[in-house]
Design a protein around this motif. Sequence first.
Motif: not given
Length: 192
Positions: A179-183, A185-192
């Motif tokens: 889940p930390s990877v998802t977080a 990725l979401a932080f780096e690219n919110p549109k993802l």
Amino acid sequence: AGGEKYFNTMMKDDDRLDFESAFDEVDRELPNLINQIVAAEDVSALSPEQRYKLAFLAVIQLLRVKMVRHTHIAFRAQLKKVLDDLGLKDQADSIECATDNDGRVASLSLLADSRRMVSCLAEKELTLYKAASGHFFWTSDNPIQMANHFPGGTLGLMARGVDVYWPISSQLILSFRCPSVTAKLAFENPKL
């Protein structure tokens, strides 16, 4: 598919113990679940029980490979050498070199104590990736692979940032994502 005669056997005293039958149920269930995922190209419809079973099957695939056995053997040899190089001859001499049978016993004991690993994998986010057109996934005799998405991170199942990958066909790969990877990725690219 491949096989090696007596792969799932070990020697105890002068008796050959065969634990191949311990994998019979796993070997029957794995194709059914994988075929279901491959046919649907989707994991979202899997029940919690199926997701847990998939995590269990992945851990079995992770642990029932030669690399687990060889790692146990190599670790003892390397520890013995390090102690000897440090001039700790008595300690080095107290470590016996591991045999192939020792590696088999170690592998079996890991399999017997796999519930914690299964729980850890089951808590990760299950994702399915499809290869781009004209590209394929490859596998080896170590089908389960891990990667850590954080600099300097380790590859333990419970380590922060570790994703576990399992190619289930030439076109599909399962990922048990931290889940930390998802977080991240979401932080780096919110549109993802």
